[in-house]
Design a protein around this motif. Sequence first.
Motif: not given
Length: 565
Positions: A276-297
């Motif tokens: 990751l680029e030093p000296g910066n703030e980076h945003n990540f998103v963790l999503k739940t994936a289900t067996t029937d293909g859905h994703r959380s927000e």
Amino acid sequence: MSFDRDEALNKGGIETYSVTDGSTNTGIATGISDGINFHVYIPFENYVKPESITSLYFDWVYMNSQTTFRLVYENGDLSDSITVDRRININVTGMYSSDYAIKGVLVSPRINNNDRNELQVVNVFNDGSIYEPTIYSEVANVFGEPYYNRIYLEWENPDEEDFRKVRVYKGDELIEEVESPSNFRVINYLEPDTEYTFVLTSYYDPPGEESYGVSFDISTLPVPEVEVTEVEVLNYHSASISFASPSFNGYERTELYFNDILVSTKKNGSFILEGLEPGNEHNFVLKTATTDGHRSEGIQVSIAFPEAPEIEEITNLKANSDYNRVDLSWKIPQYNPNFEFVRIYRRNNVNDIDNSLTSFLFGSRVSANENEEYDPLFETNGSYFNDLSVEPESEYEYLLTTVNTEGEESEGVTIQATTDPEPLPTMSGVNLTTNENGDYVYTWSNPTTGEVVVYVSGSEYITVPASNGQVVIPEEDMVYTFLGNPNVTLQPISPSGLEGVVTSPGIGGVSLPFTTGDLLITSVGLIAIFGSFILLVLTFRFTPRLIAMVKKSVENKQRIRRSKS
């Protein structure tokens, strides 16, 4: 069956509506004033015309001869102005099917608050008899329990004897039929976090009729989110995100997104982020994936990284050596924007080797550390270097420094390496043929460096470069063994002068790893070891015969003496 007059009213029964300006009456019609006209809307939305009805009769008491009544239904509208009569007859035969909903609209000029408009609506058959529809009992106490992708519905069934089943509609689509006495159903394959309207109707047989139904609104739950348990910045370009996965039936994995791009997936544990680029703030998103293909927000995680150091050493330095080479490998600070290249130095701890090539390219010795001198070898922005200028059985020490974009050099990292002894060179792939002149041609596939010494009858005949791969011995120079084979041996010599194993090509070009002298010496040695055992065996085998022969000889001499006397 029971008859509910209020329900019948909403479906086309008999009732009188009393309306005043701008207010809702005691019935279920509504009066609305727009400042000019007074509108009365009569709720016939759920009315279903029986097939036998061909006319609808509407009666009302009016105070104003300018009152207009309009009948509205799905595929158009009819309107008539009432001037004198209180009754309007509208012929609806063939004009709309029995499943169309209708409603009446009474439009009248504005009246005073104390005035009163009374409207009576009567539905009649052709013969003028009053039609009162049959009202079927509905399900009761509808209950729903939502999940992210399904909804559990439960209800109380009607008590009537002719009740057979419940039909479940999602919107206008029939999706389930639940036979009595069962009173629940799971509705699957739904979208998360979505509102649904279900209508549950009661089906009776006989007469094969369906109730108007009970509407039930419910929303599915969102897909459960992961729980971020720890965020740790490891250095200026890497971090870790630890999480606990949600516990529910249908969980498949957790997905990590960076700039809306899926970069990694895991079932549980933690994500390690690199580069990751030093000296910066980076945003990540963790999503739940289900067996029937859905994703959380998704859960957003923001990580701020420090600036990269001005100069940084290499890491994970390793050395692998052979008798003629030392291979170095390391990990460069590839995510540091200040890194330029690696400079490699060498110090010979045993033999002071003067490398004229490196001296020409980099100059003579330099002092990389305060009290130690090293020879500069190479500069690279890569992660490995192969030193081919080493000697067998020698010790070397290497110093690897980094140089940044400003030309500044680090203190460096050192490692020692010892080369192996040089192995004895050997001959392989040796073959013997004769050419058209009868000369003997010896060929080999190995070695390819150094030299090969050719011996004829134990004497050195010729030395040729190993790279030639062959040697020719004229027929007149050939000496043969007592078995009639060429008496020739070959010996490889390495580039460093190390003498290898003597090879004796045998009959048919087969290379034997020994000479006739070697064979004789070996045979004598075997006799020395096993000779006593052989003599012992011969003693046991021939001693009885020798004794018998001596006895027989003595007996013959005695017989001769007796015959003479």
